[in-house]
Structure formats: structure tokens, C-alpha cells
Design an enzyme around this catalytic site. Structure first.
Site, mmCIF file in Angstrom:
data_model
loop_
_atom_site.group_PDB
_atom_site.id
_atom_site.type_symbol
_atom_site.label_atom_id
_atom_site.label_comp_id
_atom_site.label_asym_id
_atom_site.label_seq_id
_atom_site.Cartn_x
_atom_site.Cartn_y
_atom_site.Cartn_z
ATOM 1 N N CYS A 262 40.157 22.003 44.356
ATOM 2 C CA CYS A 262 41.269 21.276 44.924
ATOM 3 C C CYS A 262 42.342 20.921 43.925
ATOM 4 O O CYS A 262 42.175 21.089 42.729
ATOM 5 C CB CYS A 262 40.714 19.982 45.503
ATOM 6 S SG CYS A 262 39.176 20.234 46.371
ATOM 7 N N ARG B 132 46.671 25.164 45.069
ATOM 8 C CA ARG B 132 45.253 25.132 44.697
ATOM 9 C C ARG B 132 44.343 25.064 45.922
ATOM 10 O O ARG B 132 43.139 25.287 45.809
ATOM 11 C CB ARG B 132 44.966 23.928 43.801
ATOM 12 C CG ARG B 132 45.727 23.939 42.510
ATOM 13 C CD ARG B 132 45.353 22.744 41.677
ATOM 14 N NE ARG B 132 44.030 22.861 41.117
ATOM 15 C CZ ARG B 132 43.769 23.382 39.935
ATOM 16 N NH1 ARG B 132 44.742 23.821 39.178
ATOM 17 N NH2 ARG B 132 42.535 23.466 39.500
ATOM 18 N N TRP C 241 40.609 22.755 49.197
ATOM 19 C CA TRP C 241 40.218 24.086 49.664
ATOM 20 C C TRP C 241 38.715 24.051 49.911
ATOM 21 O O TRP C 241 37.937 23.862 48.972
ATOM 22 C CB TRP C 241 40.552 25.132 48.605
ATOM 23 C CG TRP C 241 40.267 26.539 49.010
ATOM 24 C CD1 TRP C 241 41.046 27.350 49.766
ATOM 25 C CD2 TRP C 241 39.128 27.326 48.639
ATOM 26 N NE1 TRP C 241 40.464 28.582 49.898
ATOM 27 C CE2 TRP C 241 39.279 28.599 49.221
ATOM 28 C CE3 TRP C 241 37.981 27.074 47.887
ATOM 29 C CZ2 TRP C 241 38.341 29.608 49.072
ATOM 30 C CZ3 TRP C 241 37.043 28.080 47.735
ATOM 31 C CH2 TRP C 241 37.235 29.335 48.324
ATOM 32 N N ASN D 64 37.147 17.213 42.621
ATOM 33 C CA ASN D 64 37.198 18.671 42.612
ATOM 34 C C ASN D 64 35.911 19.143 41.947
ATOM 35 O O ASN D 64 35.573 18.655 40.872
ATOM 36 C CB ASN D 64 38.413 19.148 41.806
ATOM 37 C CG ASN D 64 38.449 20.655 41.659
ATOM 38 O OD1 ASN D 64 37.920 21.374 42.503
ATOM 39 N ND2 ASN D 64 39.054 21.132 40.592
ATOM 40 N N GLY D 65 35.201 20.068 42.568
ATOM 41 C CA GLY D 65 33.987 20.593 41.942
ATOM 42 C C GLY D 65 32.790 20.483 42.869
ATOM 43 O O GLY D 65 32.936 20.403 44.085
ATOM 44 N N GLU E 76 45.447 47.265 43.333
ATOM 45 C CA GLU E 76 46.270 46.055 43.383
ATOM 46 C C GLU E 76 47.246 46.106 44.572
ATOM 47 O O GLU E 76 47.462 45.097 45.245
ATOM 48 C CB GLU E 76 47.016 45.885 42.044
ATOM 49 C CG GLU E 76 48.041 44.774 41.993
ATOM 50 C CD GLU E 76 47.485 43.356 42.169
ATOM 51 O OE1 GLU E 76 46.251 43.193 42.301
ATOM 52 O OE2 GLU E 76 48.299 42.424 42.216
ATOM 53 N N LYS F 122 47.150 43.218 47.487
ATOM 54 C CA LYS F 122 48.322 42.420 47.849
ATOM 55 C C LYS F 122 48.541 42.459 49.360
ATOM 56 O O LYS F 122 48.855 41.452 49.977
ATOM 57 C CB LYS F 122 49.577 42.957 47.136
ATOM 58 C CG LYS F 122 49.674 42.553 45.686
ATOM 59 C CD LYS F 122 50.103 41.105 45.535
ATOM 60 C CE LYS F 122 49.719 40.497 44.206
ATOM 61 N NZ LYS F 122 48.289 40.225 44.032
ATOM 62 N N GLU G 9 45.815 40.367 51.062
ATOM 63 C CA GLU G 9 46.004 38.930 50.830
ATOM 64 C C GLU G 9 47.137 38.356 51.667
ATOM 65 O O GLU G 9 47.020 37.279 52.219
ATOM 66 C CB GLU G 9 46.379 38.677 49.355
ATOM 67 C CG GLU G 9 45.267 38.802 48.359
ATOM 68 C CD GLU G 9 45.772 38.574 46.937
ATOM 69 O OE1 GLU G 9 45.191 37.731 46.249
ATOM 70 O OE2 GLU G 9 46.752 39.228 46.510
ATOM 71 N N HIS H 154 35.518 62.603 48.981
ATOM 72 C CA HIS H 154 34.106 62.231 49.095
ATOM 73 C C HIS H 154 33.873 61.163 50.162
ATOM 74 O O HIS H 154 32.829 60.509 50.162
ATOM 75 C CB HIS H 154 33.584 61.742 47.738
ATOM 76 C CG HIS H 154 33.699 62.781 46.663
ATOM 77 N ND1 HIS H 154 33.002 63.966 46.707
ATOM 78 C CD2 HIS H 154 34.457 62.835 45.541
ATOM 79 C CE1 HIS H 154 33.311 64.700 45.643
ATOM 80 N NE2 HIS H 154 34.200 64.034 44.925
ATOM 81 N N LYS I 6 44.702 29.512 44.870
ATOM 82 C CA LYS I 6 45.121 30.155 43.634
ATOM 83 C C LYS I 6 44.088 30.008 42.536
ATOM 84 O O LYS I 6 43.839 30.911 41.769
ATOM 85 C CB LYS I 6 46.444 29.559 43.179
ATOM 86 C CG LYS I 6 46.949 30.216 41.920
ATOM 87 C CD LYS I 6 48.409 30.481 41.971
ATOM 88 C CE LYS I 6 48.858 31.453 40.920
ATOM 89 N NZ LYS I 6 48.620 32.837 41.292
#
Ligand code: G6P
Length: 646
Positions: A33, A58, A106, A132-133, A516, A520, A523, A539, A641
Site C-alpha cells: 500500500c 501503489r 492494494w 503495509n506488509g 514487453e 503492455k 496490462e 512449434h 506499481k
């Protein structure tokens, strides 16, 4: 006043086990968070909400504040983005408090509802805490509390801390600092905690173990936060707290102790980022601004790296040449986009140094019993410097006596602090959840590391190192040209926004670019998107190709003739099956034009540097598709993030 509820008026008892929406409270919430706390002369609610706005990247599942005024605590919390809390507060009379804390969350599992949002309080409403944690022993602590008659209303680990703090406050005569010491000694796991007490309106107390917390030092006011972006509008002087420390903050004093209560040292530092770097500055999205900042991010990351004699110098490198000469293997560990920068780096590091280089997802690394010893150089890449998977991987590596070098964008963050050496990327604050300038500057920093190793170990001559550095110095202008010519990509994005599936192909350094590009799009646009090594296509993945499916193909520069020719065959293979091919190729590569439905021209750069220019159109593409689909580009659903849980 409903939004800012005096805690003493909050009901306790079983009725509170349900949220306002009526959903049952859920088990074992693990928040990750944004945290902010303020003590000073300003209206705390303004400073705290402004800080939360800057920290919302966050996590944005719910948000809450607690204010201390005239012997009582006032809390407000709402599920959903910060805007919901803002709206609720707008209808309320302001509380004239000058001390307050705020949280944006989050959730890793469990419903992000009002009840589970922070702050949490003890039953008597004497203390409020944000966290947070993960409190790993929370279940056991909760059983103890319930046995002692406590009635907990959520099933979060954080509420357990609030109740424990309440008990400790009674035991220590209302002394919040002593209470925090007592509680921290009983907690297992990783946590940042910030608490305020109703009876102590001019003080906040915070603690940290393996989770981020910085103190902002103002004039007649002080701050605590998960990272400096929460307070750089007010002060650039900061204190970096050490592991297992408690900090007591009033408007005029900051006192640091360890969990036993003994005096402890924290490290002061100056934040270089200027406040405007964390503002949108007229852009619709932070991501667009950060994409545009890439030439500067690369230039800044390269700044001052070349000595007068043309050799490469890395000032922050805390490993001696001797230590680097005995390295016999490099292992890069990272997550998400940072992992893809590691995949790019592998090509350069192996080519320039002749050292074997493995790239491993941080979350997988320590579980496979990797071969790591004192001659292994482990490189941890992390924009935030707080990613828990990466942090745990470096702790494992250090326990195996490997040397650990961090590539990081955030001064004072945990990963560089726990590493033997660091190369800072100088991209400035990256706020959008999807990494852009972070990624390009990570590639540049990796290249600098590769060159430095080559220089120290003698696998490249000085003039060769200098020639590559010269090429790197030309990249900012080349990226700028890609940005200036991006209208074609924007039009393409609007045209393809209705696609249900998009594929990306690449070979060599184009392979991580393809990964990447696909990440993107997943996301931001929530589209099915996959990146493949072009040779792997036949394949299996070629079965996904169908009429009209957009396939982006990253074609390597012509210097690599063998892979260049093979890529042209791969384009034909997908085209023959009806794909719409969008080819990224270097200017002057006329051969590709005949094979492509559309060509996005890239400036001519060496193969090892091509990801620095080839990724940019793919970033813009994803951002524009997401915008066309009406998504929140900066805060995509379900993401955060800085992922500080494993
Ligand atoms: C999260 C973000 C990604 C990022 C990854 C690694 O998953 O959503 O954008 O690439 O973390 O973050 P780091 O801060 O370690 O580079």
C-alpha cells in the site's frame, strides 16, 4: 458527520463484521500500500490527501484517513479509488486537525471493501493504525486477543496490530512510542506501521521491518510516507530509516529508536527529484508524460559515466575491480518489465564479457536451488527498489555469499540498501503503473554494467568501450525521433482497438521487445496479447494466427544478416495465414516493405541497442489502445506499481 467518523461513535460488536455494502468481511487480507503521515501547522487532511494522490499508484482498492483532534480520532475510509474517499469527504465538515495519517491499499486477496480499508482502530477508538506488509503471526496474535475479550471487526492482520497497540497503550500509560516498541517486538513478517493516538494529538509513531518508510523533514512540520513522492511538494530533505526501527515524529522533532527502545541512527539524504516531476504537467496520463521523458531518462542515466580518458566510470559502484574480476557468472533477477530489461541485458553482457549470464524471474529464483556462490554476481533490477520477490531473491543470494548489485531508480529504497553495489537509473519518479522510462533506463544501466565488466576484465579494449558509449549517447536523440513520428502508431491503435488478440514476434534482442509489447497491451488494454521468439512460432503459436490477427514483428538491423533473413521468412509465414503484419524495421531496410502490411520505421542503431528504440512505438500503441477502450491507463485494474508482497 458520516465521512469523518469520530471513532468513539463507531459501534463495536458482531454487527460490524459486514461492510456497508453488506458483503461478509474476508479472511487474511494482505495489504501492499501507500502510506502517508503528517504533523505540522497545515490542515492535515489536505496534506494527507495530496500525499495519497501521489501514492495512489501503489494501490487503489480502497483508501482511508485518520485525523487526531481535541482528544478524539476521526476516520473515513472507502472502497475503490481515492476519488470515492474524496467525494465522501467533500460532503463533510472539515476536521481542523494538524496531525493525520492516510492509506491507499492494494489487496492481494479478499474483498477490498470499506471494513477492510485502513486505518484500523482498537475497540475503544484510542489508537488508529495504517499498515503495509504482512504480519505473518497475525492468526496466533488474534486468537490471543480474542481470548482476552477483544472483538475484531475485520479479519485483516492490521486490525490485530491496532488492538495490540491499544493494550500496550494501557500498559504504558498512554505512551504511544513505548506501545509501538512493545507491539513490534511481538510481530513476525514484514511491515510498515504508522499510528496516531486520540489522547496524543501532536505526535505520530511509525515503525518498519522489511517494508518501505521514509521521513520527510520540514520546517515546523514533518512527514512519513512509503516514498518521497508523497511529500516532495513540501520538502526534499529526508531520512532513510533502517531495518527494525521506530520513529516518533512531532512537528519539531524526529526521534529514532530500535524495537528495544534504544537510540538508533537513520541516514539523512537530499531528494534530487524536483516536485514538478511527480505532476502530470498537462498530459492526459502520467504514462504519456513518462514515455515522452524517455530521451531525458536515458541521457540522465548516462550522465557523467565517461572519464576524461574515454573510459567508463561508475561512481556508485561499491565493488572493487578485484571483486569484479573473480566473477565467473552473472545472474539477473527481476520481475515484470524489469525482467524483460534483464533479458535484453543478457545479450550484451554475454557478448561483451564472455561471462555466462542467466536471467531469472525473482519469484522463481530461490525455489529452484540455484547454483550461486561467492564468485556469482547477482544483478537485481527494480525500478521501485521495493519489489518483495526481488528483495527476497537478493537476500537468498547474499546468504549464498554471492555479490549483489542493484539496478534501481529509487534512492534510499530497500533493494539498493541491501545490495553490495548499485547503479542508479536516473529516470525520475515513475508514477504510471506500467513501466516505460524505467524500462529503457534499466536497459541503459545494464549496458553500462556490461561495458564496465568488459573494461575491468579486459574483454573489450578501451576504444571499443568508448565506441559503444558514443552510440549510447546518440540514443536519446534517436528515441526523440521515434516520439516525434508516432502519429502513425496512434492511428494504428485506434484502428486495432477492436482486436481480440494481438501477437508480437522478435528474435535476439527483439524477443524481449516482443514480450514487453505484449505485456503492455495486457496490462493496459486487457487484451489477449502474446510475445514469441519468432523461431518458436512454428512449434505451436502459429496455430493462433488467423485472418486479420494483428502481428507485430520486430525485425533486427541488417548487420545481423542471418537473423534478418529468418525474420523475413517468419513474416511471410504469418502473412500466408492471413495475419495483418505490422513490422518494426530500421530505416532503409527496403526489403521488409514488400512483406509488411504496415512498416514502423526505426532509427538505425546497433542490434544490442535496438530495444531502446523499438519498444517505444509498442508503449505508445498500448497506451492509445487502452485510451480508445476507455481504460484508466495510469491505474490498470488489479495492478499496482510497487508490489511489496510475495
Ligand atoms: C509491478 C509493476 C510492473 C513492474 C514490476 C517490477 O508488477 O506493475 O510494471 O515492472 O512490478 O517492478 P520493479 O519496481 O521491481 O521494477
Amino acid at each position: 458527520m458520516r465521512g469523518l467518523l469520530p471513532v468513539s461513535r463507531m459501534t463495536s460488536g458482531r454487527g460490524r463484521r459486514r461492510s456497508a455494502a453488506g458483503e461478509p468481511a474476508v479472511a487474511t487480507l494482505v495489504p501492499m500500500c501507500g502510506i502517508v503521515g503528517y504533523v505540522g501547522g497545515q490542515q492535515a487532511i489536505d496534506v494527507v490527501m495530496d500525499g495519497l494522490r501521489r501514492l495512489e499508484y501503489r494501490g487503489y482498492d480502497s483508501a482511508g484517513v485518520a485525523l487526531v483532534e481535541a482528544g478524539s480520532l476521526h476516520t473515513a475510509k472507502r472502497a475503490g479509488k481515492l476519488a470515492n474517499l474524496d467525494k465522501a469527504l467533500a460532503h463533510e465538515h472539515p476536521v481542523p486537525a494538524t496531525t493525520g495519517i492516510g492509506h491507499t491499499r492494494w489487496a492481494t486477496h479478499g474483498a477490498p471493501n470499506d471494513v477492510n480499508a485502513h486505518p484500523h482502530t482498537d475497540a475503544a477508538g484510542r489508537v488508529a493504525v495504517i499498515h503495509n506488509g504482512i504480519i505473518e503471526n497475525f492468526a496466533e496474535l488474534r486468537v490471543g486477543l480474542e481470548r482476552r475479550g477483544h472483538d475484531l471487526v475485520s479479519e485483516t492482520d492490521t486490525e490485530v496490530v491496532a488492538h495490540l497497540l491499544g493494550e500496550e497503550l494501557s500498559r504504558h500509560d498512554g505512551d504511544l512510542v513505548a506501545a509501538m516498541h512493545g507491539v513490534c517486538r511481538d510481530l513476525a513478517g514484514a511491515f510498515t506501521l504508522v499510528a496516531v493516538a486520540a489522547a496524543d494529538p501532536d505526535r505520530l509513531v511509525a515503525a518498519r521491518r522489511s517494508s518501505p518508510l521514509v521521513v520527510g523533514l520540514g520546517d515546523g512540520e514533518n512527514f512519513v510516507a512509503s516514498d518521497v513522492s508523497a511529500f516532495i511538494a513540501h520538502t526534499r530533505e529526508a531520512l532513510e530509516l533502517g531495518q527494525d526501527q521506530v520513529v516518533e515524529v512531532t512537528r519539531d522533532s524526529v526521534t529514532v529508536t530500535d524495537f528495544a527502545g534504544a537510540a538508533a541512527e537513520a541516514t539523512p539524504y537530499h531528494v534530487d527529484w524536483d516536485a514538478s516531476a511527480a505532476e502530470k504537467g498537462g498530459y492526459a496520463w502520467f504514462m504519456l508524460k513518462e514515455i515522452d521523458e524517455q530521451p531525458r531518462a536515458i541521457a540522465d542515466t548516462l550522465l557523467g559515466r565517461m572519464a576524461a580518458d574515454g573510459s567508463l566510470q561508475l561512481d556508485e559502484m561499491r565493488l572493487s575491480d578485484e571483486e569484479l574480476r573473480v566473477v565467473d557468472k552473472v545472474i539477473i533477477i527481476a520481475c515484470g518489465t524489469a525482467f524483460y530489461s534483464g533479458l535484453v541485458a543478457k545479450y550484451a553482457i554475454e557478448h561483451w564479457t564472455r561471462l555466462p549470464c542467466e536471467v531469472e524471474l525473482a519469484s522463481e529464483f530461490r525455489y529452484r536451488d540455484p547454483v550461486v556462490d561467492r564468485s556469482t554476481l547477482v544483478v537485481a533490477i527494480s525500478q521501485s527498489g521495493e519489489t518483495m520477490d526481488t528483495l527476497m531473491a537478493i537476500r537468498y543470494a547474499r546468504a549464498q555469499r554471492a555479490r549483489v548489485l542493484a539496478i534501481c531508480n529509487t534512492n534510499g529504497s530497500t533493494i539498493p540498501r541491501e545490495s553490495d553495489a548499485v547503479i542508479y537509473t536516473r529516470a525520475g519518479p515513475e508514477i504510471a503503473v506500467a513501466s516505460t522510462k524505467g524500462f529503457l533506463s534499466q536497459i541503459v544501466a545494464c549496458h553500462l554494467l556490461g561495458l564496465y565488466l568488459a573494461q575491468v576484465r579486459g574483454t573489450k579494449y578501451g576504444d571499443e568501450v568508448k565506441a559503444i558509449l558514443d552510440q549510447l549517447h546518440r540514443v536519446p536523440a534517436q528515441v526523440q525521433r521515434v516520439l516525434d513520428d508516432a502519429d502513425q502508431v496512434r492511428v494504428l491503435a485506434r484502428d486495432l482497438a477492436g482486436s481480440t488478440s494481438v501477437l508480437f514476434l522478435g528474435r535476439h534482442t527483439g524477443f524481449p521487445v516482443a514480450l514487453e509489447g505484449a505485456l503492455k497491451l495486457k496490462e493496459l488494454a486487457y487484451l489477449h496479447a502474446e510475445g514469441f521468439a519468432a523461431g518458436e512460432l512454428k512449434h505451436g503459436p502459429i496455430a493462433l494466427v488467423d485472418i486479420g490477427v494483428p502481428v507485430f514483428v520486430v525485425v533486427p538491423p541488417r548487420g545481423r544478416d542471418a537473423i534478418h533473413a529468418k525474420m523475413l521468412s517468419n513474416i511471410q509465414e504469418v502473412r500466408a495465414r492471413g495475419a495483418r503484419t505490422i513490422v518494426l524495421a530500421e530505416e532503409g531496410d527496403d526489403e521488409v516493405a514488400g512483406h509488411a502490411d504496415e512498416v514502423i520505421w526505426l532509427p538505425r542503431v546497433p542490434t544490442l541497442l535496438q530495444p531502446l528504440v523499438a519498444t517505444v512505438p509498442l508503449q505508445i500503441f498500448a497506451c492509445e489502445v487502452a485510451t480508445a477502450l476507455g481504460h484508466d491507463v495510469d491505474q490498470p485494474r488489479n495492478l499496482a506499481k510497487s508490489v511489496t508482497v510475495e
